[in-house]
Design a protein around this motif. Structure first.
Motif, PDB file in Angstrom:
ATOM      1  N   THR A  27     -19.964  30.283  -9.024  1.00 58.84           N
ATOM      2  CA  THR A  27     -18.777  30.520  -9.879  1.00 58.84           C
ATOM      3  C   THR A  27     -19.254  31.631 -10.697  1.00 58.84           C
ATOM      4  OG1 THR A  27     -19.245  29.060 -11.588  1.00 58.84           O
ATOM      5  CG2 THR A  27     -18.082  28.248 -10.000  1.00 58.84           C
TER       6      THR A  27
ATOM      7  N   LEU B 152     -16.521  32.139  -7.098  1.00 57.24           N
ATOM      8  CA  LEU B 152     -15.187  31.334  -7.155  1.00 57.24           C
ATOM      9  C   LEU B 152     -14.929  31.282  -8.861  1.00 57.24           C
ATOM     10  CD1 LEU B 152     -13.403  28.893  -6.644  1.00 57.24           C
ATOM     11  CD2 LEU B 152     -15.208  27.441  -7.409  1.00 57.24           C
TER      12      LEU B 152
ATOM     13  N   GLY C 260     -13.533  29.423 -10.973  1.00 59.87           N
ATOM     14  CA  GLY C 260     -13.470  27.845 -11.030  1.00 59.87           C
ATOM     15  C   GLY C 260     -12.899  27.471 -12.169  1.00 59.87           C
TER      16      GLY C 260
ATOM     17  N   SER D  20     -13.473  25.257 -13.720  1.00 56.35           N
ATOM     18  CA  SER D  20     -14.517  24.419 -14.331  1.00 56.35           C
ATOM     19  C   SER D  20     -14.683  25.528 -15.659  1.00 56.35           C
ATOM     20  CB  SER D  20     -15.684  24.670 -13.623  1.00 56.35           C
ATOM     21  OG  SER D  20     -15.899  25.799 -13.059  1.00 56.35           O
TER      22      SER D  20
ATOM     23  N   ASP E  24      -9.372  29.432  -8.536  1.00 58.46           N
ATOM     24  CA  ASP E  24      -8.631  28.125  -8.399  1.00 58.46           C
ATOM     25  C   ASP E  24      -7.094  28.170  -9.068  1.00 58.46           C
ATOM     26  OD1 ASP E  24     -10.329  26.100  -7.641  1.00 58.46           O
ATOM     27  OD2 ASP E  24     -11.446  25.783  -9.316  1.00 58.46           O
TER      28      ASP E  24
ATOM     29  N   HIS F 144     -10.355  21.592  -1.176  1.00 60.17           N
ATOM     30  CA  HIS F 144     -11.228  21.076  -2.002  1.00 60.17           C
ATOM     31  C   HIS F 144     -11.066  19.526  -1.974  1.00 60.17           C
ATOM     32  CE1 HIS F 144     -13.427  20.876  -6.256  1.00 60.17           C
ATOM     33  NE2 HIS F 144     -13.615  19.834  -5.552  1.00 60.17           N
TER      34      HIS F 144
ATOM     35  N   GLU G 226     -17.004  18.019  -2.363  1.00 60.46           N
ATOM     36  CA  GLU G 226     -17.573  17.571  -3.713  1.00 60.46           C
ATOM     37  C   GLU G 226     -18.291  16.114  -3.770  1.00 60.46           C
ATOM     38  OE1 GLU G 226     -16.196  19.380  -7.260  1.00 60.46           O
ATOM     39  OE2 GLU G 226     -17.441  18.160  -8.534  1.00 60.46           O
TER      40      GLU G 226
ATOM     41  N   ILE H  23     -21.060  20.838  -2.587  1.00 60.01           N
ATOM     42  CA  ILE H  23     -21.539  20.629  -4.356  1.00 60.01           C
ATOM     43  C   ILE H  23     -21.691  19.362  -4.460  1.00 60.01           C
ATOM     44  CG2 ILE H  23     -18.980  20.832  -5.089  1.00 60.01           C
ATOM     45  CD1 ILE H  23     -20.213  22.162  -7.500  1.00 60.01           C
TER      46      ILE H  23
ATOM     47  N   VAL I 274     -22.038  25.681  -3.290  1.00 57.44           N
ATOM     48  CA  VAL I 274     -21.497  26.316  -4.235  1.00 57.44           C
ATOM     49  C   VAL I 274     -22.072  25.590  -5.541  1.00 57.44           C
ATOM     50  CG1 VAL I 274     -19.426  25.029  -4.405  1.00 57.44           C
ATOM     51  CG2 VAL I 274     -19.545  26.878  -5.827  1.00 57.44           C
TER      52      VAL I 274
ATOM     53  N   VAL J 284     -21.834  25.718 -10.249  1.00 56.55           N
ATOM     54  CA  VAL J 284     -21.154  26.320 -11.314  1.00 56.55           C
ATOM     55  C   VAL J 284     -22.488  27.045 -12.078  1.00 56.55           C
ATOM     56  CG1 VAL J 284     -20.385  25.866 -13.854  1.00 56.55           C
ATOM     57  CG2 VAL J 284     -19.580  24.569 -11.912  1.00 56.55           C
TER      58      VAL J 284
HETATM   59  O1  KIV Z   1     -13.774  24.561 -10.679  1.00 56.67           O
HETATM   60  C1  KIV Z   1     -15.113  24.823 -10.102  1.00 56.67           C
HETATM   61  O2  KIV Z   1     -16.089  25.367 -10.643  1.00 56.67           O
HETATM   62  C2  KIV Z   1     -15.078  24.470  -8.978  1.00 56.67           C
HETATM   63  C3  KIV Z   1     -16.294  23.826  -8.109  1.00 56.67           C
HETATM   64  C4  KIV Z   1     -17.266  22.942  -9.066  1.00 56.67           C
HETATM   65  C5  KIV Z   1     -16.437  23.836  -7.029  1.00 56.67           C
HETATM   66  O3  KIV Z   1     -14.088  23.764  -8.185  1.00 56.67           O
END
Ligand code: KIV
Length: 274
Positions: free
Chosen positions: A28, A46, A48, A50, A88, A142, A187, A208, A218, A220
């Motif tokens: 990420t 990514l 993400g 997150s 995302d 996902h 995940e 993950i 992947v 974070v």
């Molecule tokens: O939001 C994110 O960082 C994710 C990863 C944990 C795959 O979806």
């Protein structure tokens, strides 16, 4: 006449073609500066949701908005040149209908110029994935633990712990693949299930907390750098940046308080009055 960049970015079809090939490396990033570093070593960046936890201190990803994702997606695109950037789709921006999903995805692609979007859900999102993929929107799925569903799941527990609970996750993987996603994040599922899914679907799986049996991995970024207060248990730390950053901040604060902070005379060679 068009001015085209001489730098070729990876595309969703490039990643799709890596099934059973060289492992896909994904991390990420939410900022231009970390994106530039990640871009040197990763196939996919990514953006993400997150970022809601990591940047904004939310307990879950539920409060994250489309505007937040677009802002950070633009920063990551500016910071990177080679990797495929996947943004995302946040909670509430795609679940209501396939049309809502298309409108949100179009905003993300147009306003960030990223190469793909990611959304959570398997069987329940298959129709939406097919609608998007059939209209020029590359989709990463996902499945397994889907953090946006925390309020119905009740906890961030690993999924498919007992063999008796594997079937719905296998169905999700097949549905996402058959709907036309170019890859799927898996995940927090046990290794035998991740292996079974990876061997049975046509698209690359990106794990993950789902073992090395997947086609890629992947994490974070802040979790693997040791910057997250409560990283998931499965995260392997590749750095311990928290104490280094704290020491640097303390050094600065100590210098300022001791009036030992270098002033402009340091830079311009000016004489200070004695
Ligand atoms: O939001 C994110 O960082 C994710 C990863 C944990 C795959 O979806």
């Amino acid at each position: 006449m068009s001015i085209q960049s001489s730098i070729k970015r990876k595309t969703a079809p490039d990643i799709r073609a890596r099934k059973n090939g060289e492992p896909i490396v994904m991390l990420t990033s939410y900022h231009a500066h970390t994106a530039a570093l990640v871009d040197r070593y990763c196939d996919v960046i990514l953006v993400g949701d997150s970022l809601g936890n990591v940047m904004h201190g939310f307990e879950t990803t539920v409060p994250v908005t489309l505007d937040m994702m677009i802002l950070q997606g633009r920063a990551v695109m500016r910071g990177s040149q080679h990797a495929l950037v996947v943004v995302d789709m946040p909670f509430g921006s795609y679940e209501a209908s396939k049309e809502q999903a298309f409108q949100s995805a179009v905003r993300i692609l147009k306003e960030t110029q990223c190469g793909a979007v990611k959304l959570e859900g398997g069987v329940r999102m298959a129709e939406t994935i097919a609608f998007l993929a059939g209209r020029g929107v590359p989709v990463m799925g996902h499945i397994g633990l889907t953090p946006q569903s925390i309020n119905t799941l009740g906890s961030f527990r690993a999924q498919g712990r007992e063999e008796s609970s594997w079937q719905p996750i296998e169905d999700d993987a097949r549905a996402v693949s058959e709907a036309g996603a170019f890859s799927v994040v898996v995940e927090a599922v046990a290794e035998p299930l991740a292996r079974k899914i990876t061997q049975s679907i046509a698209i690359p799986t990106i794990g993950i907390g789902a073992s090395a049996a997947c086609d890629g991995q992947v994490l974070v970024l802040e979790d693997m750098l040791g910057l997250s207060a409560r990283p998931p248990k499965f995260v392997r730390r590749y750095g311990d940046l928290g104490p280094m950053i704290e020491a640097a901040i303390k050094g600065y604060a100590d210098d300022v308080r001791a009036r030992a902070f270098p002033g402009p005379e340091h830079v311009y060679g000016m004489k200070t009055k004695s």
